[in-house]
Design a protein around this motif. Structure first.
Motif, PDB file in Angstrom:
ATOM      1  N   LYS A 172      11.964   3.368  19.491  1.00 51.83           N
ATOM      2  CA  LYS A 172      11.912   4.214  18.844  1.00 51.83           C
ATOM      3  C   LYS A 172      11.235   4.830  17.301  1.00 51.83           C
ATOM      4  CE  LYS A 172      13.162   7.023  21.673  1.00 51.83           C
ATOM      5  NZ  LYS A 172      13.396   8.321  22.835  1.00 51.83           N
ATOM      6  N   ASN A 173      10.916   3.716  16.850  1.00 51.81           N
ATOM      7  CA  ASN A 173      10.435   3.776  15.120  1.00 51.81           C
ATOM      8  C   ASN A 173       9.317   3.165  15.280  1.00 51.81           C
ATOM      9  OD1 ASN A 173      10.135   1.133  15.796  1.00 51.81           O
ATOM     10  ND2 ASN A 173      11.880   0.323  13.963  1.00 51.81           N
ATOM     11  N   PHE A 174       8.350   3.381  16.662  1.00 50.63           N
ATOM     12  CA  PHE A 174       6.922   3.145  16.371  1.00 50.63           C
ATOM     13  C   PHE A 174       5.601   4.184  16.142  1.00 50.63           C
ATOM     14  CE2 PHE A 174       8.072   2.676  20.429  1.00 50.63           C
ATOM     15  CZ  PHE A 174       6.654   4.130  20.885  1.00 50.63           C
ATOM     16  N   GLY A 175       5.974   5.032  16.124  1.00 45.44           N
ATOM     17  CA  GLY A 175       5.217   6.714  16.449  1.00 45.44           C
ATOM     18  C   GLY A 175       6.371   7.342  17.393  1.00 45.44           C
ATOM     19  N   THR A 176       6.148   8.531  16.245  1.00 48.46           N
ATOM     20  CA  THR A 176       6.407  10.262  16.243  1.00 48.46           C
ATOM     21  C   THR A 176       4.724  10.643  17.121  1.00 48.46           C
ATOM     22  OG1 THR A 176       8.123   9.630  16.591  1.00 48.46           O
ATOM     23  CG2 THR A 176       8.285  12.298  16.411  1.00 48.46           C
TER      24      THR A 176
END
Length: 433
Positions: A266-270
């Motif tokens: 989940k930490n690569f892009g929002t």
């Protein structure tokens, strides 16, 4: 209630009617410093230029604080509190109203119109807030249920805690990006063939890249460490709402999430939409969410059942070949937990939230396939294909562009909308491995 009429041309069907007045951060080719603006029709009102040219001369409340509009984020303006946000919004509405009591401010001031009213097609968007912390919740009941059935069966679809608290995990604030920013396909560890029973991972490019249709809420009023925010006060601590795409690497997630939950998956892009719609603008669209048949503990109990927003949400996918399809239509009413409940639960231990902190709703899905807000649900974890014209997808491919839209209201002259939240998938970075 009849729509507010304006002397300024606001296109029929615009998400940014006078009923809205959302806030964001913009720059232009001729003025590259990011600053605060509001969207009105197909234009942005540059509030830095507006303030510098006596645009707020009739609003004494904001005059001591006008420097907030020259800031590169909304944090300082948000920290002034919801009463200030409200008077600024209402003042801007009155300036644009057909029968404005302040015609000299903008209506008859052609020089300021030229300087401060900028076509949206000519502005560059920036992240609306400097985000200190980001917490993503799991409040979309139907998504939680569908995924639970997929992996545990209908009898154990929801974990025992689901109906008693808004489940969440700590996300990565540094990789939250504004709409239009491309996302590289992530790489990591996962099981190549989980069905074979082998528990030795490979390292490779993600093969199950997914979108998640969410809403996000920004905090405006901080609470002191050690002092929780009550459920009755929680909404006063919220500035406004954006659309949010919590990009997810499902194969990486399946391998890593036990026992501590999502991490690299989940930490690569929002991605978030650039315009933040104030809670006040959304008040007319409050509705009851998914009914919770469990007894909610007192600290999470709302006085009213109407505590989520009927935001009509849509997901569209466009492939690199130019094919496109609408994949889902659903509503913000499909949340079991409200943003106020999320904030209250977040702070109940004494956790101190700050202006600009972001709270994600979790994926919002409805009951039927056409309402499911992720590819994981639509493809049943890759067992089925989703049609995009003459192409098929089980998960996202390089070059795919995902666009979320969201809007409230039925009167095309009084819509309260979010515009778009868009992201395109780029190939994974070559690591030379």
């Amino acid at each position: 209630m009849s729509p507010l009429k304006s002397w300024f041309n606001i296109p029929h069907g615009s998400h940014f009617s006078l009923a809205n007045i959302p806030f964001g951060i913009i720059s232009t080719a001729s003025s590259t410093s990011p600053r605060v603006a509001v969207a009105v029709g197909d234009h942005a009102l540059d509030l830095d230029a507006f303030a510098a040219n006596n645009g707020f001369s009739a609003l004494s409340t904001i005059q001591p604080h006008q420097a907030v509009f020259s800031q590169p984020s909304l944090n300082s303006f948000a920290a002034l509190g919801r009463p200030v946000h409200s008077v600024v919004r209402k003042y801007i509405q009155s300036v644009f109203a057909e029968d404005t009591p302040y015609p000299e401010v903008l209506k008859t001031n052609s020089a300021l119109q030229k300087q401060a009213l900028l076509p949206l097609k000519e502005v560059k968007y920036h992240l609306p807030f400097k985000i200190g912390d980001y917490t993503d919740f799991f409040a979309g009941y139907h998504h939680a249920y569908h995924c639970g059935v997929m992996f545990r069966g209908p009898e154990d679809a929801l974990q025992p805690n689901y109906k008693h608290l808004p489940v969440g995990y700590h996300g990565r604030a540094s990789s939250v990006v504004v709409s239009g920013t491309p996302i590289h396909r992530p790489q990591g560890q996962f099981l190549e063939n989980p069905a074979d029973g082998k528990k030795v991972p490979i390292f490779s490019q993600c093969r199950k890249l997914d979108f998640e249709l969410e809403l996000g809420a920004f905090v405006c009023t901080p609470n002191e460490q050690g002092k929780p925010v009550s459920i009755d006060e929680a909404e006063n601590n919220l500035f406004g709402i954006v659309m949010m795409n919590d990009w997810s690497a499902r194969d990486i997630q399946a391998w890593e999430y036990v026992p501590l939950g999502p991490f690299n998956a989940k930490n690569f892009g929002t991605s978030i939409s650039p315009w933040v719609v104030l809670i006040e603008a959304l008040e007319p669209f409050k509705v009851a969410g998914i009914e919770n048949d469990a007894e909610t503990l007192p600290y999470l109990k709302h006085k009213s059942k109407e505590n989520v927003f009927d935001i009509q949400l849509q997901v569209d996918l466009k492939t690199s070949a130019g094919n496109s399809a609408t994949l889902a239509k659903t509503s913000g009413r499909n949340l079991m937990w409200s943003f106020s409940q999320m904030l209250t639960h977040h702070s109940i231990t004494g956790c101190n939230l700050q202006p600009g902190d972001l709270l994600g709703s979790g994926t919002i899905s409805g009951t039927v396939m056409a309402e499911r807000g992720s590819m994981l649900e639509q493809s049943d974890n890759g067992k089925n294909s989703v049609k995009i014209a003459d192409e098929e997808r089980k998960f996202l491919q390089d070059g795919d562009e995902v666009t979320f839209t969201g809007v409230c209201g039925a009167d095309d002259d009084a819509l309260v909308g979010f515009g778009q939240c868009t992201g395109r998938i780029l190939p994974a970075v070559d690591l030379g491995l």
